[in-house]
Scaffold this motif. Sequence first.
Motif, PDB file in Angstrom:
ATOM      1  N   GLY A   5      -3.432  10.576   4.822  1.00  0.00           N
ATOM      2  CA  GLY A   5      -4.767  10.720   4.264  1.00  0.00           C
ATOM      3  C   GLY A   5      -5.276   9.490   3.543  1.00  0.00           C
ATOM      4  O   GLY A   5      -6.404   9.474   3.069  1.00  0.00           O
ATOM      5  N   ILE A   6      -4.447   8.461   3.452  1.00  0.00           N
ATOM      6  CA  ILE A   6      -4.840   7.192   2.818  1.00  0.00           C
ATOM      7  C   ILE A   6      -4.705   6.086   3.851  1.00  0.00           C
ATOM      8  O   ILE A   6      -3.682   5.965   4.512  1.00  0.00           O
ATOM      9  N   GLN A   7      -5.753   5.286   3.968  1.00  0.00           N
ATOM     10  CA  GLN A   7      -5.699   4.140   4.863  1.00  0.00           C
ATOM     11  C   GLN A   7      -6.078   2.898   4.050  1.00  0.00           C
ATOM     12  O   GLN A   7      -7.233   2.733   3.663  1.00  0.00           O
ATOM     13  N   VAL A   8      -5.087   2.066   3.769  1.00  0.00           N
ATOM     14  CA  VAL A   8      -5.327   0.824   3.042  1.00  0.00           C
ATOM     15  C   VAL A   8      -5.746  -0.229   4.057  1.00  0.00           C
ATOM     16  O   VAL A   8      -5.039  -0.488   5.026  1.00  0.00           O
ATOM     17  N   SER A   9      -6.917  -0.819   3.834  1.00  0.00           N
ATOM     18  CA  SER A   9      -7.428  -1.808   4.785  1.00  0.00           C
ATOM     19  C   SER A   9      -7.297  -3.246   4.281  1.00  0.00           C
ATOM     20  O   SER A   9      -7.346  -4.186   5.057  1.00  0.00           O
ATOM     21  N   LYS A  10      -7.124  -3.407   2.964  1.00  0.00           N
ATOM     22  CA  LYS A  10      -7.030  -4.762   2.412  1.00  0.00           C
ATOM     23  C   LYS A  10      -6.181  -4.746   1.149  1.00  0.00           C
ATOM     24  O   LYS A  10      -6.314  -3.865   0.300  1.00  0.00           O
ATOM     25  N   ILE A  11      -5.297  -5.727   1.046  1.00  0.00           N
ATOM     26  CA  ILE A  11      -4.516  -5.952  -0.161  1.00  0.00           C
ATOM     27  C   ILE A  11      -4.790  -7.381  -0.597  1.00  0.00           C
ATOM     28  O   ILE A  11      -4.547  -8.316   0.156  1.00  0.00           O
ATOM     29  N   GLN A  12      -5.326  -7.520  -1.802  1.00  0.00           N
ATOM     30  CA  GLN A  12      -5.634  -8.849  -2.321  1.00  0.00           C
ATOM     31  C   GLN A  12      -4.647  -9.190  -3.418  1.00  0.00           C
ATOM     32  O   GLN A  12      -4.568  -8.520  -4.439  1.00  0.00           O
ATOM     33  N   LEU A  13      -3.880 -10.227  -3.164  1.00  0.00           N
ATOM     34  CA  LEU A  13      -2.828 -10.658  -4.077  1.00  0.00           C
ATOM     35  C   LEU A  13      -3.109 -12.108  -4.459  1.00  0.00           C
ATOM     36  O   LEU A  13      -3.195 -12.975  -3.590  1.00  0.00           O
ATOM     37  N   ASN A  14      -3.278 -12.361  -5.753  1.00  0.00           N
ATOM     38  CA  ASN A  14      -3.586 -13.703  -6.234  1.00  0.00           C
ATOM     39  C   ASN A  14      -2.618 -14.103  -7.326  1.00  0.00           C
ATOM     40  O   ASN A  14      -1.980 -13.256  -7.943  1.00  0.00           O
ATOM     41  N   ARG A  15      -2.552 -15.394  -7.583  1.00  0.00           N
ATOM     42  CA  ARG A  15      -1.740 -15.906  -8.680  1.00  0.00           C
ATOM     43  C   ARG A  15      -2.670 -16.342  -9.808  1.00  0.00           C
ATOM     44  O   ARG A  15      -3.742 -16.875  -9.577  1.00  0.00           O
ATOM     45  N   ASP A  16      -2.220 -16.107 -11.019  1.00  0.00           N
ATOM     46  CA  ASP A  16      -2.902 -16.561 -12.216  1.00  0.00           C
ATOM     47  C   ASP A  16      -1.914 -17.477 -12.920  1.00  0.00           C
ATOM     48  O   ASP A  16      -0.978 -16.991 -13.550  1.00  0.00           O
ATOM     49  N   ASN A  17      -2.078 -18.777 -12.761  1.00  0.00           N
ATOM     50  CA  ASN A  17      -1.085 -19.769 -13.177  1.00  0.00           C
ATOM     51  C   ASN A  17       0.190 -19.520 -12.374  1.00  0.00           C
ATOM     52  O   ASN A  17       0.158 -19.572 -11.159  1.00  0.00           O
ATOM     53  N   LYS A  18       1.291 -19.158 -13.010  1.00  0.00           N
ATOM     54  CA  LYS A  18       2.542 -18.915 -12.294  1.00  0.00           C
ATOM     55  C   LYS A  18       2.810 -17.441 -12.065  1.00  0.00           C
ATOM     56  O   LYS A  18       3.799 -17.073 -11.442  1.00  0.00           O
ATOM     57  N   GLU A  19       1.952 -16.572 -12.574  1.00  0.00           N
ATOM     58  CA  GLU A  19       2.169 -15.132 -12.458  1.00  0.00           C
ATOM     59  C   GLU A  19       1.272 -14.530 -11.380  1.00  0.00           C
ATOM     60  O   GLU A  19       0.265 -15.116 -10.993  1.00  0.00           O
ATOM     61  N   ILE A  20       1.669 -13.348 -10.919  1.00  0.00           N
ATOM     62  CA  ILE A  20       0.843 -12.597  -9.981  1.00  0.00           C
ATOM     63  C   ILE A  20      -0.264 -11.901 -10.774  1.00  0.00           C
ATOM     64  O   ILE A  20       0.018 -11.192 -11.743  1.00  0.00           O
ATOM     65  N   ALA A  21      -1.511 -12.136 -10.392  1.00  0.00           N
ATOM     66  CA  ALA A  21      -2.644 -11.470 -11.030  1.00  0.00           C
ATOM     67  C   ALA A  21      -2.671 -10.011 -10.569  1.00  0.00           C
ATOM     68  O   ALA A  21      -1.962  -9.642  -9.629  1.00  0.00           O
ATOM     69  N   PRO A  22      -3.484  -9.171 -11.213  1.00  0.00           N
ATOM     70  CA  PRO A  22      -3.585  -7.789 -10.733  1.00  0.00           C
ATOM     71  C   PRO A  22      -3.891  -7.743  -9.236  1.00  0.00           C
ATOM     72  O   PRO A  22      -4.639  -8.562  -8.711  1.00  0.00           O
ATOM     73  N   VAL A  23      -3.281  -6.784  -8.562  1.00  0.00           N
ATOM     74  CA  VAL A  23      -3.414  -6.613  -7.116  1.00  0.00           C
ATOM     75  C   VAL A  23      -4.558  -5.639  -6.851  1.00  0.00           C
ATOM     76  O   VAL A  23      -4.677  -4.613  -7.519  1.00  0.00           O
ATOM     77  N   SER A  24      -5.385  -5.953  -5.873  1.00  0.00           N
ATOM     78  CA  SER A  24      -6.502  -5.098  -5.502  1.00  0.00           C
ATOM     79  C   SER A  24      -6.217  -4.451  -4.150  1.00  0.00           C
ATOM     80  O   SER A  24      -5.892  -5.140  -3.179  1.00  0.00           O
TER      81      SER A  24
END
Length: 78
Positions: A5-24
């Motif tokens: 019942g869930i279809q994920v179409s996009k995962i946005q993964l970014n870095r903020d300096n050396k850390e992983i920023a919040p994932v969308s």
Amino acid sequence: MQGEGIQVSKIQLNRDNKEIAPVSLTGIARDRKTLASFRDRLLAEEQIVSVDLPISNLASDSDIQFIITVVLSNKDSV
């Protein structure tokens, strides 16, 4: 983790300096209950600190388009 019942179409993964920023996560949920269950499954994961599911994502009854922001606890281990 996404489940039926869930279809994920996009995962946005970014870095903020050396850390992983919040994932969308962007996708479509069959209904509100399915979307709430998905949020609960995410929160049950040890590495996840918080899950932001804006109330506007729950305006529809079915075929709900959503954007969820996930904050990871140990950003260096991802």
